[in-house]
Design a protein around this motif. Structure first.
Motif, short mmCIF file in Angstrom:
data_model
loop_
_atom_site.label_atom_id
_atom_site.label_comp_id
_atom_site.label_asym_id
_atom_site.label_seq_id
_atom_site.Cartn_x
_atom_site.Cartn_y
_atom_site.Cartn_z
N ILE A 409 18.58 -21.19 9.67
CA ILE A 409 19.12 -20.16 10.55
C ILE A 409 18.47 -18.80 10.32
O ILE A 409 18.37 -17.98 11.23
N TYR A 410 17.94 -18.56 9.09
CA TYR A 410 17.31 -17.28 8.76
C TYR A 410 15.82 -17.42 8.42
O TYR A 410 15.23 -16.52 7.82
N SER A 411 15.23 -18.53 8.77
CA SER A 411 13.84 -18.78 8.38
C SER A 411 12.82 -18.12 9.31
O SER A 411 11.64 -18.02 8.97
N HIS A 412 13.26 -17.65 10.47
CA HIS A 412 12.34 -17.04 11.43
C HIS A 412 12.34 -15.52 11.24
O HIS A 412 13.33 -14.87 11.56
N TYR A 413 11.25 -14.97 10.73
CA TYR A 413 11.17 -13.52 10.61
C TYR A 413 10.89 -12.91 11.98
O TYR A 413 10.35 -13.55 12.88
N THR A 414 11.29 -11.66 12.15
CA THR A 414 11.17 -11.00 13.45
C THR A 414 9.74 -10.55 13.72
O THR A 414 8.90 -10.45 12.82
N LEU A 415 9.48 -10.26 14.99
CA LEU A 415 8.15 -9.77 15.38
C LEU A 415 7.80 -8.47 14.66
O LEU A 415 6.64 -8.22 14.36
N PHE A 416 8.80 -7.64 14.40
CA PHE A 416 8.55 -6.36 13.76
C PHE A 416 7.95 -6.55 12.36
O PHE A 416 7.15 -5.74 11.90
N CYS A 417 8.37 -7.62 11.70
CA CYS A 417 7.86 -7.91 10.35
C CYS A 417 6.63 -8.83 10.37
O CYS A 417 5.95 -8.98 9.36
N ALA A 418 6.35 -9.42 11.53
CA ALA A 418 5.37 -10.51 11.59
C ALA A 418 3.97 -10.09 11.16
O ALA A 418 3.25 -10.88 10.55
N GLU A 419 3.56 -8.86 11.46
CA GLU A 419 2.19 -8.46 11.16
C GLU A 419 2.02 -7.81 9.79
O GLU A 419 0.90 -7.47 9.40
N VAL A 420 3.11 -7.64 9.07
CA VAL A 420 3.03 -6.93 7.79
C VAL A 420 2.29 -7.75 6.73
O VAL A 420 1.35 -7.28 6.09
N ALA A 421 2.70 -9.00 6.56
CA ALA A 421 2.10 -9.84 5.52
C ALA A 421 0.62 -10.10 5.80
O ALA A 421 -0.22 -10.08 4.90
N SER A 422 0.29 -10.36 7.05
CA SER A 422 -1.10 -10.64 7.42
C SER A 422 -1.99 -9.42 7.17
O SER A 422 -3.11 -9.54 6.66
N THR A 423 -1.47 -8.24 7.50
CA THR A 423 -2.27 -7.03 7.36
C THR A 423 -2.36 -6.59 5.91
O THR A 423 -3.39 -6.03 5.49
N THR A 424 -1.32 -6.84 5.12
CA THR A 424 -1.41 -6.55 3.68
C THR A 424 -2.58 -7.30 3.08
O THR A 424 -3.37 -6.75 2.27
N ASN A 425 -2.75 -8.55 3.45
CA ASN A 425 -3.89 -9.34 2.97
C ASN A 425 -5.22 -8.70 3.36
O ASN A 425 -6.15 -8.61 2.57
N GLU A 426 -5.32 -8.27 4.62
CA GLU A 426 -6.57 -7.65 5.09
C GLU A 426 -6.89 -6.39 4.30
O GLU A 426 -8.04 -6.15 3.94
N ILE A 427 -5.86 -5.57 4.07
CA ILE A 427 -6.08 -4.30 3.35
C ILE A 427 -6.50 -4.56 1.91
O ILE A 427 -7.44 -3.93 1.39
N LEU A 428 -5.81 -5.48 1.24
CA LEU A 428 -6.18 -5.82 -0.14
C LEU A 428 -7.62 -6.33 -0.21
O LEU A 428 -8.37 -5.98 -1.13
N LEU A 429 -7.99 -7.15 0.78
CA LEU A 429 -9.33 -7.71 0.80
C LEU A 429 -10.40 -6.63 0.95
O LEU A 429 -11.37 -6.58 0.18
N ILE A 430 -10.23 -5.74 1.94
CA ILE A 430 -11.27 -4.75 2.19
C ILE A 430 -11.35 -3.73 1.05
O ILE A 430 -12.44 -3.30 0.66
N HIS A 431 -10.21 -3.35 0.46
CA HIS A 431 -10.24 -2.44 -0.70
C HIS A 431 -10.99 -3.08 -1.86
O HIS A 431 -11.77 -2.42 -2.55
N HIS A 432 -10.76 -4.37 -2.08
CA HIS A 432 -11.45 -5.09 -3.14
C HIS A 432 -12.95 -5.11 -2.91
O HIS A 432 -13.74 -4.84 -3.82
N LEU A 433 -13.34 -5.40 -1.68
CA LEU A 433 -14.77 -5.47 -1.37
C LEU A 433 -15.45 -4.11 -1.52
O LEU A 433 -16.57 -4.04 -2.02
N ILE A 434 -14.76 -3.05 -1.10
CA ILE A 434 -15.34 -1.70 -1.24
C ILE A 434 -15.48 -1.32 -2.71
O ILE A 434 -16.52 -0.80 -3.14
N SER A 435 -14.45 -1.59 -3.50
CA SER A 435 -14.45 -1.17 -4.91
C SER A 435 -15.49 -1.90 -5.74
O SER A 435 -16.06 -1.32 -6.68
N LYS A 436 -15.78 -3.16 -5.43
CA LYS A 436 -16.72 -3.93 -6.24
C LYS A 436 -18.17 -3.79 -5.79
O LYS A 436 -19.09 -4.14 -6.52
N GLU A 437 -18.37 -3.25 -4.57
CA GLU A 437 -19.73 -3.18 -4.02
C GLU A 437 -20.53 -2.04 -4.67
O GLU A 437 -20.09 -0.90 -4.70
#
Length: 599
Positions: A409-437
């Motif tokens: 009954i509570y397993s479906h997260y809302t659209l408002f939260c839907a893009e947060v987890a995906s974008t956190t991954n993107e931000i962590l990835l690009i920061h990592h790539l910039i810092s190590k380059e």
């Protein structure tokens, strides 16, 4: 003349590069059997009508409704994923065309529930939860229904609304079939002079080409095809918007925007403030355009120059196995548990990796409580595709945690939260790539990549949101919108957002016709708010603040067990203020300064 490089057919893709959809149903016959079982079981729900006067009856209904809903979702996921594998495959389109109308019928079976609950005497629901301990789990769910009492219709009208829901989805389905299955793009020249069939899947590579003629040709070829169909696409879009307006008026909301936001307790000010905040900071984007023009050495800058990197580095061909390695390194700060889930997803067949003839364009994550959280990609071997992998797996791991930690009954997260987890991954990835380059040119390239992430996810999506608001408000006032009107609104917004330096090519005026998200009412602004929230999470994780990862995982595990603004606030991110978005723009300005200092 070189032979054109053609897109592979579905059967030419290796099995290990396809998602393991057979784990849902091992055959179409199995799906058909499941569909028959659903049609036999579902009508029993109607027998509860008029009987919801005790806690035990309410519980029995909710338990049966969960059983039926889970069966239906599983059938829907299979049908849609198979249909998206190859939109020209009639067998799988038939499955989708069977389940979609039935879902509307199924909704009509339960349409009595909310009106009947709301018709009970004051305090009845609270008393039921005290008397039947198993109902306590449904506290948030039931109280949310009581909150929406002014917008719930009579049983008869709810049944009618449910029965026509499939018809009201027609504009979206028409847009999808027209742009994915029927629309064909010409063969154009790539950077090496080879003839290549242009597709939505490979367009992103062409528009990033260092060869200006290649990206201009791809740009004009792509939008030229949309221009040919703009009358039909304008009709489908305005029909979709009218459907949202019809729904909002029928349910006694003041606007389609309120109808979209209020059920999740999202203040309308969150939407308006986001557009206002970006407009107040629009000069940051103008500065970026001017800097890009300078760095590219252009006398004038066109819309088709926007995506090309400002730094000339050799384009890496990144095999999918290498992409996995890059993403794993980038997400290392999230800890072993998270990375183990990521690895499980790769190895157990969550992902459909490569483009094939007829495959739906773009990328998404989708599944149900009883399936894998599948990922559709159109992987094309460049860094942007690596970022897309991180993004979509962010969605899927969010789903994984929600399903594992929450009841159905509570397993479906809302659209408002839907893009947060995906974008956190993107931000962590690009920061990592910039810092190590260590290579200056590559570092500049990566800085530009993060600038592009913010430009496309925040500035661009809020431009989309502003377009959406304008079109809804116009139609709500009874003002018709022709293709010319839509083109003019889109053109003017591009001029405002990109500033005086940008030449807004006429081809881009019909870009609105390409955006499938406009068929989900007021969805796109959540990319921007999601990015802002993700920036806050990523910052705390990278700075290794106390319990930062645990707070973030708490957000992932929360599913839909509370209102989205509350879930984020509990995890340390307050979206009722403009601070997260303002902080994201500050990061954009920092990156612009970094770019200027390094050149």
């Amino acid at each position: 003349m070189n032979e054109a490089k053609m897109v592979k057919k579905r059967e030419e893709i290796q099995q290990e590069d396809k998602w393991k959809i057979e784990s849902v149903y091992d055959s179409v016959d199995s799906w058909e059997s499941g569909f028959k079982e659903l049609k036999k079981k579902a009508p029993v729900l109607k027998e509860f009508e008029g009987k919801l006067n005790s806690g035990r009856e309410v519980l029995a209904f909710l338990q049966l409704n969960e059983e039926v809903s889970r069966k239906a979702e599983k059938l829907m996921v299979y049908a849609h994923l198979r249909a998206d594998e190859d939109t020209s495959n009639p067998q799988f389109q038939t499955l989708r065309n069977k389940i979609d109308p039935y879902l509307a019928e199924l909704a009509s079976y339960t349409a009595f529930f909310e009106p009947e609950i709301l018709s009970l005497p004051e305090g009845s629901v609270e008393k039921m939860m005290q008397e039947v301990s198993e109902l306590k789990m449904y506290d948030f769910f039931l109280n949310n229904i009581l909150k929406e009492k002014p917008h719930i219709l009579s049983k008869q009208v709810e049944e009618l609304m449910a029965s026509v829901s499939d018809c009201l989805d027609a504009p979206s389905n028409i847009h999808s079939m027209l742009t994915n299955a029927d629309m064909k793009f010409p063969v154009i020249k790539d950077e090496k002079g080879n003839d290549v069939e242009l597709t939505e899947g490979n367009y992103s590579s062409f528009i990033r080409s260092k060869n200006r003629k290649v990206r201009e040709t791809a740009f004009k070829a792509l939008f030229g095809e949309y221009k040919k169909l703009e009358n039909t696409l304008a009709s489908s879009l305005t029909s979709s918007v009218k459907n949202f307006i019809f729904n909002s008026k029928t349910r006694k909301y003041t606007s389609a925007l309120e109808a979209s936001l209020k059920p999740n307790n999202i203040p309308l000010e969150v939407y308006y403030n986001s557009i206002d905040t970006i407009n107040k900071n629009i000069k940051s984007l103008h500065k970026y355009v001017a800097l890009k023009k300078k760095l590219l050495g252009l006398d004038d800058i066109h819309m088709y120059d926007l995506y090309v990197p400002v730094v000339d580095v050799e384009k890496d061909h990144i095999e999918f196995e290498k992409a996995i390695e890059i993403v794993t390194e980038g997400l290392n700060l999230l800890g072993d548990e998270y990375l183990d889930i990521f690895k499980e997803g790769i190895e157990s067949g969550w992902i459909d990796i490569y483009e094939n003839k007829g495959k739906r364009g773009g990328a998404y994550s989708w599944g149900s409580y009883d399936t894998m959280p599948y990922v559709l990609l159109n992987y094309n071997f460049d860094l942007n595709d690596v970022s897309t992998l991180a993004h979509e797996m962010g969605h899927s791991i969010h789903s994984y945690y929600s399903i594992k930690e929450q009841p159905y009954i509570y397993s479906h997260y809302t659209l408002f939260c839907a893009e947060v987890a995906s974008t956190t991954n993107e931000i962590l990835l690009i920061h990592h790539l910039i810092s190590k380059e260590e290579d200056k040119q590559k570092k500049l390239y990566l800085i530009n990549q993060e600038l592009e992430q913010i430009r496309t996810t925040v500035f661009r999506q809020l431009m989309f949101a502003e377009f959406e608001l304008k079109t809804h408000e116009s139609l709500e006032k009874g003002e018709p919108l022709t293709p010319k009107d839509l083109n003019q609104i889109w053109h003017d917004l591009n001029v405002k957002y990109f500033g005086e330096e940008m030449i807004v090519d006429e081809e881009v005026d019909s870009e609105w016709a390409r955006i499938p998200h406009f068929y989900r009412d007021f969805y796109v602004y959540q990319y921007a708010t999601g990015y802002a929230a993700a920036s806050a999470f990523a910052k705390s994780i990278m700075e290794q603040e106390e319990k930062a990862v645990e707070k973030y995982k708490g957000f992932l595990k929360a599913g839909g067990a509370d209102y989205p603004v509350n879930i984020l606030k509990k995890a340390g991110v307050d979206m009722t203020t403009s601070k997260p978005l303002e902080a994201t723009i500050e990061r954009f300005n920092e990156l612009l300064d970094m770019l200027e200092k390094l050149i």
